[in-house]
Design a protein around this motif. Sequence first.
Motif, PDB file in Angstrom:
ATOM      1  N   LYS A  86       0.829  -1.213   0.000  1.00  0.00           N
ATOM      2  CA  LYS A  86       0.000   0.000   0.000  1.00  0.00           C
ATOM      3  C   LYS A  86       0.858   1.255   0.000  1.00  0.00           C
ATOM      4  CE  LYS A  86      -3.895   2.119   2.424  1.00  0.00           C
ATOM      5  NZ  LYS A  86      -4.750   2.099   3.634  1.00  0.00           N
ATOM      6  N   GLU A  87       2.069   1.136   0.585  1.00  0.00           N
ATOM      7  CA  GLU A  87       2.964   2.292   0.656  1.00  0.00           C
ATOM      8  C   GLU A  87       3.791   2.460  -0.612  1.00  0.00           C
ATOM      9  OE1 GLU A  87       1.646   0.359   3.824  1.00  0.00           O
ATOM     10  OE2 GLU A  87       3.623  -0.331   3.223  1.00  0.00           O
ATOM     11  N   GLY A  88       3.627   1.547  -1.590  1.00  0.00           N
ATOM     12  CA  GLY A  88       4.363   1.642  -2.840  1.00  0.00           C
ATOM     13  C   GLY A  88       5.700   0.923  -2.838  1.00  0.00           C
ATOM     14  N   VAL A  89       5.960   0.110  -1.805  1.00  0.00           N
ATOM     15  CA  VAL A  89       7.203  -0.634  -1.736  1.00  0.00           C
ATOM     16  C   VAL A  89       7.054  -1.920  -2.541  1.00  0.00           C
ATOM     17  CG1 VAL A  89       8.838  -1.815  -0.206  1.00  0.00           C
ATOM     18  CG2 VAL A  89       7.730   0.318   0.537  1.00  0.00           C
ATOM     19  N   PHE A 228      11.562   3.082  20.735  1.00  0.00           N
ATOM     20  CA  PHE A 228      10.665   2.484  19.745  1.00  0.00           C
ATOM     21  C   PHE A 228      11.477   1.835  18.626  1.00  0.00           C
ATOM     22  CE2 PHE A 228       8.461   5.952  21.773  1.00  0.00           C
ATOM     23  CZ  PHE A 228       7.159   5.516  21.930  1.00  0.00           C
ATOM     24  N   ILE A 229      10.876   0.838  17.991  1.00  0.00           N
ATOM     25  CA  ILE A 229      11.443   0.259  16.780  1.00  0.00           C
ATOM     26  C   ILE A 229      10.363   0.286  15.707  1.00  0.00           C
ATOM     27  CG2 ILE A 229      10.877  -2.150  17.402  1.00  0.00           C
ATOM     28  CD1 ILE A 229      13.625  -2.883  16.093  1.00  0.00           C
ATOM     29  N   ILE A 230      10.738   0.692  14.495  1.00  0.00           N
ATOM     30  CA  ILE A 230       9.769   0.855  13.407  1.00  0.00           C
ATOM     31  C   ILE A 230      10.355   0.254  12.128  1.00  0.00           C
ATOM     32  CG2 ILE A 230       8.803   2.946  14.434  1.00  0.00           C
ATOM     33  CD1 ILE A 230      10.360   4.572  12.342  1.00  0.00           C
ATOM     34  N   SER A 231       9.539   0.228  11.085  1.00  0.00           N
ATOM     35  CA  SER A 231       9.949  -0.377   9.823  1.00  0.00           C
ATOM     36  C   SER A 231      10.989   0.462   9.096  1.00  0.00           C
ATOM     37  CB  SER A 231       8.732  -0.576   8.922  1.00  0.00           C
ATOM     38  OG  SER A 231       9.129  -1.065   7.659  1.00  0.00           O
ATOM     39  N   LEU A 232      11.926  -0.245   8.476  1.00  0.00           N
ATOM     40  CA  LEU A 232      12.954   0.416   7.678  1.00  0.00           C
ATOM     41  C   LEU A 232      12.394   0.922   6.356  1.00  0.00           C
ATOM     42  CD1 LEU A 232      16.088   0.855   7.684  1.00  0.00           C
ATOM     43  CD2 LEU A 232      16.281  -1.344   6.511  1.00  0.00           C
ATOM     44  N   SER A 233      11.363   0.243   5.833  1.00  0.00           N
ATOM     45  CA  SER A 233      10.890   0.562   4.483  1.00  0.00           C
ATOM     46  C   SER A 233       9.439   1.028   4.395  1.00  0.00           C
ATOM     47  CB  SER A 233      11.062  -0.669   3.577  1.00  0.00           C
ATOM     48  OG  SER A 233      10.395  -1.785   4.129  1.00  0.00           O
ATOM     49  N   HIS A 234       8.617   0.717   5.393  1.00  0.00           N
ATOM     50  CA  HIS A 234       7.194   1.045   5.308  1.00  0.00           C
ATOM     51  C   HIS A 234       6.906   2.392   5.977  1.00  0.00           C
ATOM     52  CE1 HIS A 234       6.041  -2.875   3.666  1.00  0.00           C
ATOM     53  NE2 HIS A 234       6.940  -3.366   4.479  1.00  0.00           N
TER      54      HIS A 234
END
Length: 321
Positions: A86-89, A228-234
């Motif tokens: 959905k994010e275009g990745v 916090f930890i979050i997505s590298l690409s999304h």
Amino acid sequence: MNFGGTIRPNNKAVAIFLISVATLYLIYTWTSSTSAAKEYSAAAEKVSIGEILCAAIAAAEAGGREVKAVREKGTELNEKSKGKTKEGVKDVLTDGDIRSHQVMFRTLTGAFPHVKVISEEHDESNILVESAKFDKKCPALEQISKLEWAPNDSITIWIDPLDATKEYTENLLDYVTTMVCIAVKGEPVLGVIHKPFEKKTYWAWVGQGMAEELLEISKAPEAENDSFIISLSHTGDAVENRIKSKFPNANVEKAGGAGYKSLQIASRHSGAYVHMTHIKKWDVCAGHAILKALGGRVTTMKNEPIKYGANDPVLIKNGLL
């Protein structure tokens, strides 16, 4: 010659015909009911969760060996696009995904044919990988306090044959995992996360026990507040900005792979894993079970519970916390 007379059927012939029809009908209904009864019996029959644990560990590690072998050949990964998120990745599929899927899926469905197994990938190639062999009394059971059984139709097994495929293609191999999760009545009760390039396997069974490797990392000091930890690409930058608007002093780490991020929470390197867009349940289930076993909590961003039953939607639409 009289062609206009009435033909009188032989009473004996009629009786034989009717008896034959009735007999065929009874055979058909008996066969159908017997088949249905067998199917019902198989669905209701109980299976050992401990045996599934042994199979899940064997499957995840066998999948990991395939993932590692493909990457270390030094040849093309035969990347294919499954479309875009959905994010275009770009959503990528490699030979590593396919080979891992085959060995994991075949191991679990072969051992437990009446249990529903859901995988991220599907068999759509000429690649053929045999299932892994495993001991139903594997060493992991020594860590279990009490063995349990559940009906086949109450169990759902979720597998992610290669988590962090994008990072896998970029040779960011620390983020790569293979995962198996067992849910009973939609509740995640057992998770296995294997890191193939470190040859480490982390598993936990809620209320029963966990891998020594997991016990060790869970003894680490508590994570710092506002970590916090979050997505590298999304949409990582957007998520980071949103977090820092609420927590100005937040320490935010970006990483690939939901399995890797779940282990970062388990080891207390981060306090919370935040994902604000759509995510699939095979990405989440194993980590959910492990964190639950450690006393953690996993919900959507709207504080909704996440269910993993065979008939529940595969997609989590309201993010992940």
